[in-house]
Write an enzyme that holds these catalytic residues in place. Structure first.
Site, PDB file in Angstrom:
ATOM      1  CB  THR A 195      -0.960   0.019   1.236  1.00 35.85           C
ATOM      2  OG1 THR A 195      -1.819  -1.084   1.129  1.00 35.85           O
ATOM      3  CG2 THR A 195      -1.610   1.031   1.609  1.00 35.85           C
ATOM      4  CB  VAL A 224     -13.944  -0.609   2.325  1.00 35.47           C
ATOM      5  CG1 VAL A 224     -13.559   0.782   2.448  1.00 35.47           C
ATOM      6  CG2 VAL A 224     -14.929  -0.531   1.082  1.00 35.47           C
ATOM      7  N   GLY A 225     -10.949  -1.374   3.515  1.00 33.57           N
ATOM      8  CA  GLY A 225     -10.000  -1.341   4.227  1.00 33.57           C
ATOM      9  C   GLY A 225      -9.908   0.191   4.971  1.00 33.57           C
ATOM     10  CB  THR A 245       0.682   0.561   5.276  1.00 30.78           C
ATOM     11  OG1 THR A 245       0.893  -0.879   4.736  1.00 30.78           O
ATOM     12  CG2 THR A 245       1.997   0.923   6.057  1.00 30.78           C
ATOM     13  N   GLY A 246      -1.378  -1.767   6.697  1.00 32.44           N
ATOM     14  CA  GLY A 246      -1.244  -2.586   7.626  1.00 32.44           C
ATOM     15  C   GLY A 246      -2.532  -3.415   7.510  1.00 32.44           C
ATOM     16  N   GLY A 248      -5.833  -3.596   7.739  1.00 35.58           N
ATOM     17  CA  GLY A 248      -7.000  -2.480   7.967  1.00 35.58           C
ATOM     18  C   GLY A 248      -8.011  -2.436   8.958  1.00 35.58           C
TER      19      GLY A 248
HETATM   20  N1  ASP Z   1      -4.369  -1.245   4.950  1.00 30.31           N
HETATM   21  C1  ASP Z   1      -4.530  -1.846   3.744  1.00 30.31           C
HETATM   22  C2  ASP Z   1      -6.113  -2.372   3.763  1.00 30.31           C
HETATM   23  O1  ASP Z   1      -6.400  -2.970   5.046  1.00 30.31           O
HETATM   24  C3  ASP Z   1      -3.791  -2.670   3.245  1.00 30.31           C
HETATM   25  C4  ASP Z   1      -2.189  -2.368   3.174  1.00 30.31           C
HETATM   26  O2  ASP Z   1      -1.767  -1.440   4.030  1.00 30.31           O
HETATM   27  O3  ASP Z   1      -1.351  -2.873   2.548  1.00 30.31           O
HETATM   28  O4  ASP Z   1      -6.722  -2.204   2.841  1.00 30.31           O
END
Ligand code: ASP
Length: 335
Positions: A195, A224-225, A245-246, A248
């Site tokens: 992300t 949806v994140g 990021t992570g 979600g």
């Molecule tokens: N946070 C994003 C989600 O959960 C994914 C990511 O950070 O790679 O959609």
């Protein structure tokens, strides 16, 4: 899942000395899903570093000419969306139906204006549509077909859904689905690989944050994140900007990005303490990931509790610094 203890997270905070008034700072991430060091080939690492540098330079070109933080974060994120190396735009991870399904958000701190989009299949640069929602509509968030109809009406570039899909992501999806079948249950496969996000401080002291993602590999159609949810994965006010990021779902429940800014506002926490504590809370509940956070004096924090987070910073003097793992030379604002 491995969760780093608090001291490790604190160790990762990249605290910078305050920037001088008028100094610009741009900080970016390419996701907290970097593989363990042994699994990242030299070629891949070099390619990622090149793209991060390009993204930093694109944003810096805006800021150094006196352009706005909003313009700078858009410019950086577009570069990363166009690169197949990150989980955003082209090269985004695939949902359970094999589609790239894209989310993005942008927010301007001083005015609290924000735009967000989710569930897109055809928009080449989701961050530009999020920006158009902010600049050209009465709304904050548009999703799916409605978002794309609006995008067409304001001249946002559309592409065939096949444009986003790469062989590597197809393989990742096949592996994720095979693993799930073995377990014979809907175990969430959390592969967040890149992300992208950016937070900038411009010459007038204004902050902006933007995030763009394909979400999680093998996510449900329609999921949806946190990235497009204002306050969860993306937030900016007049003294703080955050892009996360992570995993979600954890960032949404923690209202993570807003919590960082709220701690700074109400408790007078530093950006490093606020971001570290929020991520620590997420880790305690079983979530993982990272974030970039920037305050209105140019102080930066980039904590993460995964193996590595692609990240970089450029300061007023144009110095570009990039890091992936904990022991890489940590990027710091130098002023
Ligand atoms: N946070 C994003 C989600 O959960 C994914 C990511 O950070 O790679 O959609």
């Amino acid at each position: 899942m491995r969760v780093a203890p608090a001291f490790l997270i604190l160790n990762l905070l990249l605290l910078a000395a305050p920037a001088m008034a008028g100094d610009v700072v741009l900080v970016i991430h390419g996701g907290a899903g970097a593989p363990p060091r042994a699994q990242l080939s030299r070629q891949k690492e070099a390619a990622v570093r090149t793209e991060l540098e390009k993204a930093l330079k694109a944003g810096y070109a805006v800021l150094s000419k006196g352009g706005s933080a909003v313009e700078a974060v858009s410019a950086s994120v577009v570069i990363m969306e166009d690169s197949p190396l990150f989980n955003a735009g082209r090269g985004a991870v695939l949902n359970a139906n094999g589609q790239a399904e894209l989310d993005a958000a942008i927010m301007e701190g001083a005015t609290r204006r924000a735009g967000a989009v989710a569930g897109l299949h055809r928009v080449k640069n989701p961050v530009l549509l999020a920006r158009a929602v902010m600049d050209k509509s009465r709304h904050v968030m548009l999703i799916g077909d409605g978002a794309e109809v609006f995008g067409r009406s304001v001249g946002i570039r559309m592409v065939d859904p096949a444009y986003f899909i790469t062989e590597e992501r197809k393989q990742e999806l096949a592996e994720a689905q095979a693993k799930e079948n073995q377990k014979q249950a809907a175990v969430p496969v959390r592969m967040y690989l890149g992300t992208v996000g950016a937070v900038a401080l411009d010459r007038s002291g204004r902050l902006a944050a933007a995030t763009s993602t394909g979400g999680l590999t093998n996510k449900r159609y329609g999921r949806v994140g946190d990235s497009p949810i204002i306050g969860a994965g993306t937030y900016a006010d007049d003294h703080c900007g955050v892009s996360a990021t992570g995993w979600g779902e954890f960032f949404i429940r923690a209202v993570a990005a807003h919590d960082v800014c709220a701690r700074m506002r109400y408790r007078r926490d530093s950006v490093g303490k606020a971001a570290g504590d929020v991520l620590d809370g997420i880790a305690k509940r079983g979530g993982d990931g990272g974030m970039i956070a920037l305050d209105d004096r140019g102080n930066v924090a980039m904590p993460f509790n995964t193996d590595g987070m692609y990240r970089g910073i450029v300061t007023g003097d144009g110095l570009v610094q990039i890091a992936i793992y904990r022991d890489s030379a940590p990027p710091k604002a130098r002023k």
